[in-house]
Design an enzyme around this catalytic site. Sequence first.
Site, PDB file in Angstrom:
ATOM      1  N   ILE A 174      -0.472  -2.259  -2.023  1.00 56.23           N
ATOM      2  CA  ILE A 174       0.191  -1.299  -3.876  1.00 56.23           C
ATOM      3  C   ILE A 174      -0.156   0.358  -3.294  1.00 56.23           C
ATOM      4  O   ILE A 174       0.659   0.646  -3.595  1.00 56.23           O
ATOM      5  CB  ILE A 174      -0.679  -1.340  -4.660  1.00 56.23           C
ATOM      6  CG1 ILE A 174      -2.524  -1.538  -4.819  1.00 56.23           C
ATOM      7  CG2 ILE A 174      -1.050  -3.403  -5.307  1.00 56.23           C
ATOM      8  CD1 ILE A 174      -3.523  -1.394  -5.440  1.00 56.23           C
ATOM      9  N   GLU A 175      -0.678   0.519  -2.023  1.00 59.90           N
ATOM     10  CA  GLU A 175      -0.365   2.096  -1.941  1.00 59.90           C
ATOM     11  C   GLU A 175       0.516   2.322  -1.014  1.00 59.90           C
ATOM     12  O   GLU A 175       1.176   3.397  -1.528  1.00 59.90           O
ATOM     13  CB  GLU A 175      -1.611   2.127  -1.019  1.00 59.90           C
ATOM     14  CG  GLU A 175      -3.689   2.741  -1.333  1.00 59.90           C
ATOM     15  CD  GLU A 175      -3.292   3.624  -2.502  1.00 59.90           C
ATOM     16  OE1 GLU A 175      -2.491   4.455  -2.179  1.00 59.90           O
ATOM     17  OE2 GLU A 175      -4.261   3.830  -3.228  1.00 59.90           O
ATOM     18  N   SER A 176       1.286   1.042  -0.435  1.00 63.26           N
ATOM     19  CA  SER A 176       1.971   2.103   0.693  1.00 63.26           C
ATOM     20  C   SER A 176       3.017   1.210   0.924  1.00 63.26           C
ATOM     21  O   SER A 176       4.503   1.649   1.187  1.00 63.26           O
ATOM     22  CB  SER A 176       1.915   2.840   1.888  1.00 63.26           C
ATOM     23  OG  SER A 176       1.268   1.427   2.440  1.00 63.26           O
ATOM     24  N   TYR A 195      -3.339   1.099 -11.144  1.00 56.64           N
ATOM     25  CA  TYR A 195      -4.518   1.044 -10.441  1.00 56.64           C
ATOM     26  C   TYR A 195      -5.024  -0.703 -10.198  1.00 56.64           C
ATOM     27  O   TYR A 195      -4.540  -1.552  -9.372  1.00 56.64           O
ATOM     28  CB  TYR A 195      -4.767   1.976  -9.995  1.00 56.64           C
ATOM     29  CG  TYR A 195      -5.227   1.902  -8.590  1.00 56.64           C
ATOM     30  CD1 TYR A 195      -4.222   2.448  -7.307  1.00 56.64           C
ATOM     31  CD2 TYR A 195      -6.286   1.661  -7.533  1.00 56.64           C
ATOM     32  CE1 TYR A 195      -4.161   2.417  -6.356  1.00 56.64           C
ATOM     33  CE2 TYR A 195      -6.317   1.830  -6.448  1.00 56.64           C
ATOM     34  CZ  TYR A 195      -5.348   1.597  -5.516  1.00 56.64           C
ATOM     35  OH  TYR A 195      -4.917   2.086  -4.156  1.00 56.64           O
TER      36      TYR A 195
END
Length: 551
Positions: free
Chosen positions: A147-149, A254
Amino acid sequence: MMRKIILSLAIMATAATAADAANPNVNDLKHSITDDAIVFPESFEQDTQRLLEGWYMRNYTATDDSYTSKQDVATTDEEIKRRLAQMPTVVEMPFNSIVRQYIDRYTKNSRPQVAAILGLSLYYMPIFEQALEEKGLPQELKYLPVIESGLDPNAVSKHGATGLWQMMLATGKGCGLDCNSLVDERRDPYASSKAAAELLKQLYDTYGDWSLAIAAYNSGPGAVNKAIRRAGLENGKADFWNIYNYLSDETRGYVPMFIAATYVMTYYPKHNISPVLPTKPLVTDTVGCTDRVHFDQISAVLGIPIDELRILNPQYREDIVPGTPERPYMITLPSKQVHAYIMSHDQILAYEAQKYAHRETVEPGESSTPAGPAIVSGTADTADQDLAALAQTSTPASGNTTSVTHKVAKGETLASIAEKYGVQATEIRSANNLRRNAVRVGQMLTINGVSPEKAAIAAQSVAADFDTSGQETAAAKPAAQQKKNSKATSSKKAKKKNSAKKATTHTIKSGENLGKIARKYGVSVNAIKKANGMKNDNIRAGSTLKIPAKK
């Protein structure tokens, strides 16, 4: 009196009901919470096509694109809730309408992205798992980079967060990562994963709750602490879900998105998303580099595609590994190539060393290119100018010692060159940043501390070795070459003449350039570039060039 007691109890009950409404039980809230204004984090929107067409995906995986024709399977809330509960995780995975929206986002709208991430995970997940295992952390945290990158080590957010784990510059440096003009270890899968694991451990130690630790990883502890205060809670009683409404829009999504990513990476076959199969294993190992080396040098000597070096070593921003004995840097290579790198170390450093040299000292007015013009074929006037320039460089202007440029001839060694100019071999090595005594034919060397007599003799010798067309004279060639059988020589000339009239191919050897190759076949450099669709003069040893027919 009794009426007063009853009235007081009624007031207390009303107050308790109001307090429960303001702070509902977190166990109920985490399953019942809703949000009609979900903001999907920036990292969710990826250039999926670029990921699918990346070097690793093309060379190491096979993607079944049936996910493009098959639709998502209809799944009830109860089924998803049951699957989440069955996952063997330490981090709590509650189900609610917000989590459901993120799951649908993955399984319905972002099916190509999920396929790309599944393919990349074959390489990256073992790295994440090892880093988490070393710190004793839950293995499901390996899905945070999803989910970050989107598993892109070169991803950079609009705020400057970089790498697989999307660390800000200050955070990366605070975790001990190197971040400078040449190296950004936030992009290094190994270094950044260790740093992220340490940071997650610290956050969990602070909050004692994984949902808060994960939220703090995204927004920073300051934002989470502020949300806890605004919610009127104390650390130890707070939970992500009971501070949800006090967090920023992106941080609100998030933790639900992390739950959704963990779900889809576990149950993707249940949603008709194609499994990505490895066509061959990418087994890697690392080796320490104590010298400054360019990817082009490694690629040319070891035959490793430059794109492979970049995907394995994304932390080197300019394709340069700035290693020193005091600060070695690690290079990740296919495991079978590590031994070859060690054995070919000197050859790698010597490959086009002057082109990639990093000058340690420089005098005002000094050229940034190697001293001395190259002698090329051309018109008599051009050759005369080149020879005159070389002679001028080699001839001292006064009685003091001077510097000359020497082109290494066949059969010469560093010792013989040093003897010719009356200097020490170690001085030549130092002046040319040579790491060993080996030199190659055609290499241009700067010779310092040469006496006027030696410099004049050298200039005359160089001029005598070339005719006005810039070609070597017969006297300059080795005697053995002049004594070749005349019949064999004639035959060779005839073959060369005939072959020059036809198009052919040429395998590039180490030390060759386009000018040298063009002269060999009697064609122009531009003709070779046009025949091969080249935009510049860069060539690589081992590659094959089309040589057009001589007109």
